[in-house]
Design a protein around this motif. Structure first.
Motif, PDB file in Angstrom:
ATOM      1  N   VAL A  91       0.808  -1.223   0.000  1.00  0.00           N
ATOM      2  CA  VAL A  91       0.000   0.000   0.000  1.00  0.00           C
ATOM      3  C   VAL A  91       0.840   1.270   0.000  1.00  0.00           C
ATOM      4  N   ASP A  92       2.090   1.188   0.462  1.00  0.00           N
ATOM      5  CA  ASP A  92       2.916   2.399   0.537  1.00  0.00           C
ATOM      6  C   ASP A  92       4.053   2.398  -0.484  1.00  0.00           C
ATOM      7  N   SER A  93       3.879   1.679  -1.581  1.00  0.00           N
ATOM      8  CA  SER A  93       4.893   1.632  -2.633  1.00  0.00           C
ATOM      9  C   SER A  93       5.080   3.019  -3.253  1.00  0.00           C
ATOM     10  N   GLU A 151     -13.201   7.438  -1.631  1.00  0.00           N
ATOM     11  CA  GLU A 151     -13.420   6.057  -1.196  1.00  0.00           C
ATOM     12  C   GLU A 151     -12.116   5.265  -1.217  1.00  0.00           C
ATOM     13  N   VAL A 152     -11.288   5.541  -2.210  1.00  0.00           N
ATOM     14  CA  VAL A 152      -9.980   4.876  -2.283  1.00  0.00           C
ATOM     15  C   VAL A 152      -9.105   5.321  -1.117  1.00  0.00           C
ATOM     16  N   ILE A 153      -9.164   6.606  -0.784  1.00  0.00           N
ATOM     17  CA  ILE A 153      -8.394   7.127   0.351  1.00  0.00           C
ATOM     18  C   ILE A 153      -8.762   6.375   1.629  1.00  0.00           C
ATOM     19  N   LYS A 154     -10.062   6.238   1.876  1.00  0.00           N
ATOM     20  CA  LYS A 154     -10.527   5.539   3.083  1.00  0.00           C
ATOM     21  C   LYS A 154     -10.046   4.095   3.101  1.00  0.00           C
ATOM     22  N   LEU A 155     -10.116   3.437   1.949  1.00  0.00           N
ATOM     23  CA  LEU A 155      -9.730   2.032   1.861  1.00  0.00           C
ATOM     24  C   LEU A 155      -8.233   1.850   2.110  1.00  0.00           C
ATOM     25  N   GLU A 214      -6.200   3.912   3.721  1.00  0.00           N
ATOM     26  CA  GLU A 214      -5.895   4.241   5.117  1.00  0.00           C
ATOM     27  C   GLU A 214      -6.326   3.108   6.045  1.00  0.00           C
ATOM     28  N   LYS A 215      -7.427   2.448   5.710  1.00  0.00           N
ATOM     29  CA  LYS A 215      -7.905   1.309   6.501  1.00  0.00           C
ATOM     30  C   LYS A 215      -6.871   0.190   6.518  1.00  0.00           C
ATOM     31  N   ALA A 267      -2.111   2.581   4.999  1.00  0.00           N
ATOM     32  CA  ALA A 267      -1.407   3.614   4.239  1.00  0.00           C
ATOM     33  C   ALA A 267      -1.459   4.933   4.997  1.00  0.00           C
ATOM     34  N   LYS A 268      -0.338   5.634   5.029  1.00  0.00           N
ATOM     35  CA  LYS A 268      -0.272   6.910   5.737  1.00  0.00           C
ATOM     36  C   LYS A 268       0.370   7.962   4.841  1.00  0.00           C
ATOM     37  N   PRO A 269      -0.165   9.190   4.853  1.00  0.00           N
ATOM     38  CA  PRO A 269       0.466  10.261   4.073  1.00  0.00           C
ATOM     39  C   PRO A 269       1.838  10.581   4.638  1.00  0.00           C
TER      40      PRO A 269
END
Length: 239
Positions: free
Chosen positions: A95-97, A116-120, A122-123, A126-128
């Protein structure tokens, strides 16, 4: 294990941190003619869930990278393909590639406002990227801070190559100066960002471009000013 090819995936939306999303200049890396290695990225772009399952079940690496280090998850995040993102994660997508511009699938989803992709993402952890000016308490956030989710880059074009681009903020066209992720680890560049930000806050004059705010609590960091459609003074004087 990740595999990589010399082929570049060029369809639809590109990396959120690429200097030019509508044209890619060669950097000396060879591009191949065989697109077999990136067919997963193509069908991820199209949202073909059955095709993705078939490819992954046949042994295709879910974390396959093209010449720009982009993966199928990057592509799906850009396109807002929530079901594809979910499926790729089920098959073990990282997720963090980061791509060659250090953009992650989450950064791409944020840039293109695919909520919706952001929520998924992060769930699934994945972190900014953390900005060097990030503060721990909400009361310490600067008054000028702009939520990057309010900046719409959907139809963005660059005003100055690789520096300023046009965006929409609360229904108004604005000019945005983006600072790449390399700023995070470069103290000199962080200092220059702070100095530029401080200068913008001090200058208030009808003949000087107006400072509207900045993004300092997440990466990429940005400075937002009013947009002047007639160009800059240098171009005017040369004309």
């Amino acid at each position: 294990m990740e595999t990589k090819t010399a082929v570049r995936f060029m369809l639809q939306k590109q990396s959120s941190l690429a200097p030019e999303r509508d044209s890619f200049e060669s950097d000396g890396r060879e591009e191949g003619d065989d697109i077999d290695g990136v067919r997963l990225m193509y069908i991820a772009n199209e949202g073909d869930l059955d095709g993705i399952r078939e490819l992954l079940d046949s042994g295709i690496n879910v974390n396959f990278r093209d010449v720009d280090d982009r993966t199928a998850l990057h592509v799906a995040a850009c396109q807002g393909q929530t079901d594809v993102v979910s499926l790729l994660i089920q098959y073990g997508a990282t997720v963090d590639s980061k791509d060659r511009w250090r953009s992650t699938p989450l950064e791409d989803a944020i840039y293109y406002k695919n909520h919706e992709v952001i929520k998924l993402l992060e769930k699934h952890g994945a972190k900014p990227l953390m900005a060097p000016m990030h503060v721990k308490h909400a009361r310490e956030v600067p008054e000028y801070e702009i939520d990057p989710k309010e900046l719409d880059f959907t139809n963005s074009v660059y005003i100055t190559k690789g520096t300023f681009c046009i965006a929409s903020w609360r229904g108004t066209q604005v000019a945005v100066k983006k600072f790449g992720d390399e700023v995070i680890t470069d103290e000199t560049k962080v200092g220059a960002f702070r100095d530029e930000l401080a200068l913008f806050q001090k200058i208030r004059h009808p003949n000087v471009v107006q400072f509207l705010g900045a993004v300092t609590q997440s990466s990429p960091m940005m400075i937002v000013t009013e947009y002047l459609p007639k160009g800059d003074l240098r171009a005017y004087l040369k004309g």
